[in-house]
Every structure is written in C-alpha cells, then in structure tokens.
Write an enzyme that holds these catalytic residues in place. Structure first.
Site, PDB file in Angstrom:
ATOM      1  N   PRO A  10       0.817  -1.220   0.000  1.00  0.00           N
ATOM      2  CA  PRO A  10       0.000   0.000   0.000  1.00  0.00           C
ATOM      3  C   PRO A  10       0.849   1.267   0.000  1.00  0.00           C
ATOM      4  O   PRO A  10       1.870   1.341   0.676  1.00  0.00           O
ATOM      5  CB  PRO A  10      -0.789  -0.104   1.310  1.00  0.00           C
ATOM      6  CG  PRO A  10       0.075  -0.922   2.211  1.00  0.00           C
ATOM      7  CD  PRO A  10       0.843  -1.871   1.316  1.00  0.00           C
ATOM      8  N   ARG A  29      -0.758   4.929  -1.375  1.00  0.00           N
ATOM      9  CA  ARG A  29      -1.698   6.039  -1.221  1.00  0.00           C
ATOM     10  C   ARG A  29      -2.474   5.999   0.105  1.00  0.00           C
ATOM     11  O   ARG A  29      -2.643   7.020   0.762  1.00  0.00           O
ATOM     12  CB  ARG A  29      -2.696   5.991  -2.389  1.00  0.00           C
ATOM     13  CG  ARG A  29      -3.573   7.208  -2.498  1.00  0.00           C
ATOM     14  CD  ARG A  29      -4.717   6.952  -3.495  1.00  0.00           C
ATOM     15  NE  ARG A  29      -4.284   6.452  -4.765  1.00  0.00           N
ATOM     16  CZ  ARG A  29      -4.019   7.199  -5.837  1.00  0.00           C
ATOM     17  NH1 ARG A  29      -4.153   8.513  -5.774  1.00  0.00           N
ATOM     18  NH2 ARG A  29      -3.633   6.646  -6.966  1.00  0.00           N
ATOM     19  N   TYR A  46      -4.287  13.929 -14.247  1.00  0.00           N
ATOM     20  CA  TYR A  46      -5.413  12.965 -14.208  1.00  0.00           C
ATOM     21  C   TYR A  46      -6.769  13.645 -14.084  1.00  0.00           C
ATOM     22  O   TYR A  46      -7.766  12.972 -13.852  1.00  0.00           O
ATOM     23  CB  TYR A  46      -5.288  12.030 -13.000  1.00  0.00           C
ATOM     24  CG  TYR A  46      -3.935  11.426 -12.766  1.00  0.00           C
ATOM     25  CD1 TYR A  46      -3.375  10.518 -13.657  1.00  0.00           C
ATOM     26  CD2 TYR A  46      -3.221  11.749 -11.613  1.00  0.00           C
ATOM     27  CE1 TYR A  46      -2.138   9.959 -13.414  1.00  0.00           C
ATOM     28  CE2 TYR A  46      -1.979  11.187 -11.359  1.00  0.00           C
ATOM     29  CZ  TYR A  46      -1.441  10.297 -12.267  1.00  0.00           C
ATOM     30  OH  TYR A  46      -0.221   9.739 -12.016  1.00  0.00           O
ATOM     31  N   CYS A  88       3.228  28.694 -16.820  1.00  0.00           N
ATOM     32  CA  CYS A  88       2.679  29.160 -18.100  1.00  0.00           C
ATOM     33  C   CYS A  88       2.099  28.011 -18.912  1.00  0.00           C
ATOM     34  O   CYS A  88       2.666  27.596 -19.927  1.00  0.00           O
ATOM     35  CB  CYS A  88       3.772  29.860 -18.897  1.00  0.00           C
ATOM     36  SG  CYS A  88       4.509  31.169 -17.937  1.00  0.00           S
TER      37      CYS A  88
HETATM   38  N1  LLP Z   1       2.829  -1.631  -6.059  1.00  0.00           N
HETATM   39  C1  LLP Z   1       3.063  -1.357  -7.351  1.00  0.00           C
HETATM   40  C2  LLP Z   1       3.779  -2.345  -8.174  1.00  0.00           C
HETATM   41  C3  LLP Z   1       2.624  -0.148  -7.912  1.00  0.00           C
HETATM   42  O1  LLP Z   1       2.843   0.115  -9.202  1.00  0.00           O
HETATM   43  C4  LLP Z   1       1.939   0.801  -7.095  1.00  0.00           C
HETATM   44  C5  LLP Z   1       1.480   2.084  -7.649  1.00  0.00           C
HETATM   45  C6  LLP Z   1       1.738   0.473  -5.738  1.00  0.00           C
HETATM   46  C7  LLP Z   1       2.184  -0.749  -5.260  1.00  0.00           C
HETATM   47  C8  LLP Z   1       1.039   1.411  -4.785  1.00  0.00           C
HETATM   48  O2  LLP Z   1      -0.305   1.558  -5.090  1.00  0.00           O
HETATM   49  P1  LLP Z   1      -1.281   2.394  -4.105  1.00  0.00           P
HETATM   50  O3  LLP Z   1      -1.407   1.644  -2.812  1.00  0.00           O
HETATM   51  O4  LLP Z   1      -0.650   3.717  -3.890  1.00  0.00           O
HETATM   52  O5  LLP Z   1      -2.565   2.471  -4.838  1.00  0.00           O
HETATM   53  N2  LLP Z   1       0.543   8.801  -9.572  1.00  0.00           N
HETATM   54  C9  LLP Z   1      -0.769   8.177  -9.522  1.00  0.00           C
HETATM   55  C10 LLP Z   1      -0.691   6.794  -8.893  1.00  0.00           C
HETATM   56  C11 LLP Z   1       0.261   5.849  -9.599  1.00  0.00           C
HETATM   57  C12 LLP Z   1       0.341   4.501  -8.919  1.00  0.00           C
HETATM   58  C13 LLP Z   1       1.402   3.662  -9.514  1.00  0.00           C
HETATM   59  N3  LLP Z   1       1.632   2.412  -8.863  1.00  0.00           N
HETATM   60  C14 LLP Z   1      -1.721   9.098  -8.802  1.00  0.00           C
HETATM   61  O6  LLP Z   1      -1.299  10.182  -8.361  1.00  0.00           O
HETATM   62  O7  LLP Z   1      -2.917   8.807  -8.669  1.00  0.00           O
END
Ligand code: LLP
Length: 421
Positions: free
Chosen positions: A275, A277, A317, A344
């Site tokens: 995890p 986010r 996004y 800009c």
């Molecule tokens: N593991 C892998 C292999 C991943 O690619 C990611 C996120 C995570 C774990 C973590 O996922 P989470 O728990 O955070 O959902 N920049 C984008 C999000 C890109 C996520 C990429 N991979 C945004 O700001 O929404």
C-alpha cells in the site's frame, strides 16, 4: 472526513499545530504531513492482518521523504521500491533490507547488484528477459536471487486508465496464462530461488471486488504451480485501497481484510501487500498562498503560489482534490474560483469552480496531498521544489528544505568562451 487536517476555532490544524503558523514559519508552498496519521494508517493494515503471517511493504513511490520512511520503518514496515534511488532512501531511513520487495518493469544490472548486495527480500520480476539478467547478475556475485513473478491477472480495476495496470493491454507483468512455464524456467535457473507471486491491478481502487478477483486468480495459479512441484512462500496482492478525496465512501482496511483473509485460510503463504496512497494521501496537505485574485468577465481566478509542478495530479489525471482556506475568519464573500498556479500552461490548475470566501494573501490548503504529491513534483519553469514539514503533536519539523536557486543549477555548466575574433 477525507483528511486528518481539521478546523479548531476556525483555524485549520494538523495534529496540534495551526497550518497558518506553519505557513508563517516555513513559508509557502509547503507540504505538511501528520506523523500520527501516517502511523495510524499503517497500523490499520497491521491490526487488520493480526496473526495472519504478513509483510506490509509500504510503496515508497507515493511519498519517499526520509522522515516518512523512518516513521514507517520504526513501526516495522517493509518497503516496495522501484529504483536504486528508492532503495538507497529506504536504507538511509533505517529500513530493513530483508523486508524490501523490488518492483518495476526495467530494473538494470546496477540496481540488481546493489539489491543483491544488501540482501532484499524479493525481486518482483516482470519479464523473462529480466529473469535472465537477474540470474546472470546473481551468478556474478555468487548470490541466489529470491524471485516472485508479477503476473497480470487481467481484471478491470475500474480506476483511471492512467493508473490501471492489471489489464492485458498494460505494459506491466506477465500474462498469467504464460506464468507456469516461466516459473518452470525460473525454478531451473542456478541463481534464482522462486519464492512468490505478485500482481498489481491499479491504484485508487475504491471497491474490494477487483482485489478479490485478482486473489482468486493468483490462488488458482499457486495451486497449478504446486501441482508442478513449485511451492511458493508468499502471495503479494500489490497496492492498497483507494482513499476518499471528496466524500466518496471507500472500504476500510478492516472490511477489505475481512473479505480477503478467508480466501487464504489454511494456506501457508505469507500475505504481502504494497500500500502507498492509503498510508500517505490523507496524512498530508499542500499549503499555498493566494497571490492575486483576478476576474475575466464570468470567471474568477485565485492565483496561488503553488502550481502543477508542485502537485501534478489535477493537471495529469484531472484529479479532484479538496481546497479550503486555512482560516474561516475572512470577511470576504464566497465566490466561485478556479485555483490556478503561476506556471505558463493552461493545464496549470489545482481546482476548478470552487466556492471559496477568500482574499489576497490568505493561505489555502490542498487536501489529500501526502501521496503522489512531492514525489511527482518537478522544477518546471525553474521553480525550486518546495519544503516538506512533519507535525508531531504540537511540534513541526522541517524534513526537507525548500530548494534554492543554487540547487536548481547544480551540475550545470556554461560552455567555454570561444574567441570570436
Ligand atoms: N505496487 C506497485 C507495483 C505499484 O505500481 C503501485 C502504484 C503500488 C504498489 C502502490 O499503489 P497504491 O497503494 O498507492 O494504490 N501517480 C498516480 C498513482 C500511480 C500509482 C502507480 N503504482 C496518482 O497520483 O494517482
């Protein structure tokens, strides 16, 4: 409540510190994180997993500040990394190398060497070519590389297309139907130890079902491999839950685990999760100041000192992130504003059509900014990257200094003067 920042006597605070005081002391823009919120969101996973054999590998990409990593390492967190830079950060923050999983589609030999040298838990391998390079690299160092194959379970995570990763059309992972034969190849390699399976179906997933569907497919593969004589030690379900950015209802970690864990009953494998986010997003905010207020006929603009280079999510996004004033004392009447930055580009906005009672000079708070905020920031328009602060009860610590102009041009050089004579 989507964030741990809350109003007390009309002033927004994080733990026991008013955000206006942080703005006055450290300047704006700046990211501010709550230590307690980081700890609580990590512990939500830990507590929900209870006695089940598990390893929570915090996804460093969501926020890689050393003090954030240190806070989580102190709670026993493992780490999911995607680069040499993230590996070194985890080590600098005191993380345990043996709890690191290394994800990413394009690890190079230097990254593999360093990870083998410090003894990481596992490489999450995404292709046969990578497997071969890892086997050779490990052989050169006389090491055995622990490997999990990242399979693509082909489930629809129903999230934004840019952050959905578990469909066949994405660049990530190995087709789950081809996985058994690649596992057999891996098992026969001298310097590879097959230890697990992993997947990652996407980010900001606000339903439990896609995770359960993915787990069902992983378990079918685990059984298929067992029949081939390949026993796995862990199953890694990838990233964590999505978070509320507005007032969306998102499942709790406890709800998620109450559906996931029964699937694993009687199975010896350790459950690994990555995890990001859900640990950091709502533990942090971006503080910014209203520089100017401007009207173009119908439209009102609040021009703030933060921009798309500091927080890219709205521009990239069209992500909706809440924006509120840090103080409700304003005598201004509410109006509808687009909150925009100094860069800009027409795409440089942080929020559109927001009802705000604000005046020039007020501070604004962009909520849910702890994840994919600072880490995605850039120096576009030659803007120094902003400061990061961690609040712990009634104290605020600067955990990354605001960049200076000298930082901006570090490493650059003028060409030698040529004689035009
Ligand atoms: N593991 C892998 C292999 C991943 O690619 C990611 C996120 C995570 C774990 C973590 O996922 P989470 O728990 O955070 O959902 N920049 C984008 C999000 C890109 C996520 C990429 N991979 C945004 O700001 O929404």
């Amino acid at each position: 409540m989507h964030n741990t920042a809350y109003y007390q006597n009309q002033r927004l605070q994080l733990e026991n510190v008013a955000l206006d005081d942080i703005a006055a002391h450290f300047g704006t823009p700046c990211f501010v994180y709550s230590k307690n919120a980081l700890e609580q969101s990590f512990l939500a996973y830990k507590n929900a997993l209870g006695d089940r054999s598990h390893l929570i590998c915090y996804a460093v990409k969501s926020n890689s500040n050393l003090a954030v990593l240190q806070t989580l390492a102190n709670l026993g967190a493992g780490f999911d990394i995607v680069s040499l830079g993230e590996l070194e950060r985890v080590l600098l923050a005191g993380g345990d190398p043996n709890k690191i999983v290394f994800s990413g589609v394009a690890k190079n030999a230097a990254e593999m060497q360093r990870a083998l040298e410090v003894g990481i838990h596992c490489f999450n391998v995404e292709s046969e070519a990578e497997l071969e390079l890892l086997n050779t690299t490990a052989a050169e160092q006389n090491k055995i590389a622990a490997v999990s194959l990242r399979v693509n379970p082909d489930v629809d995570a129903k999230t934004h297309p840019y952050i959905s990763t578990g469909l066949k059309e994405n660049k990530f992972g190995i087709d789950i139907n081809l996985a058994p034969q690649i596992y057999q190849r891996a098992a026969a390699m001298d310097n590879i130890a097959v230890v697990g399976v992993d997947c990652h179906i996407g980010s900001q997933i606000t339903e439990i079902k896609p995770f359960i569907d993915a787990m069902d497919r992983l378990l079918a593969l685990v059984d298929q491999l067992e029949a081939l004589g390949i026993s796995l030690k862990h199953i890694d379900i990838g990233g964590g839950l999505g978070v509320p950015y507005q007032n969306e209802s998102t499942p709790s970690v406890a709800d998620y685990m109450s559906e996931l864990l029964p699937k694993l009953a009687g199975r010896p494998q350790t459950l690994v999760m990555e995890p990001g986010r859900s640990i950091t997003a709502n533990a942090g905010v971006l503080l910014m100041k209203v520089e100017f207020i401007k009207s173009n006929g119908e439209k009102n603009f609040a021009i703030v000192d933060a921009a798309m280079n500091d927080m890219l999510r709205p521009a990239l996004y069209e992500a909706w992130m809440d924006i509120q004033p840090t103080s409700l004392n304003s005598s201004a009447t509410a109006g509808l504003y687009d909150v925009v930055g100094p860069v800009c580009e027409t795409g440089d906005f942080l929020g559109k059509d927001r009802s705000l009672a604000i005046s020039q000079g007020d501070n604004l708070c962009l909520f849910s900014a702890g994840a994919y905020g600072f880490v995605m920031s850039s120096n576009y328009n030659s803007r120094p990257r902003v400061a990061e602060v961690i609040v712990d009860n009634n104290l605020a610590y600067l955990v990354r200094a605001r960049e200076t102009i000298a930082d901006l041009v570090r490493g650059e050089q003028l060409l030698p003067e040529t004689d035009q004579g």
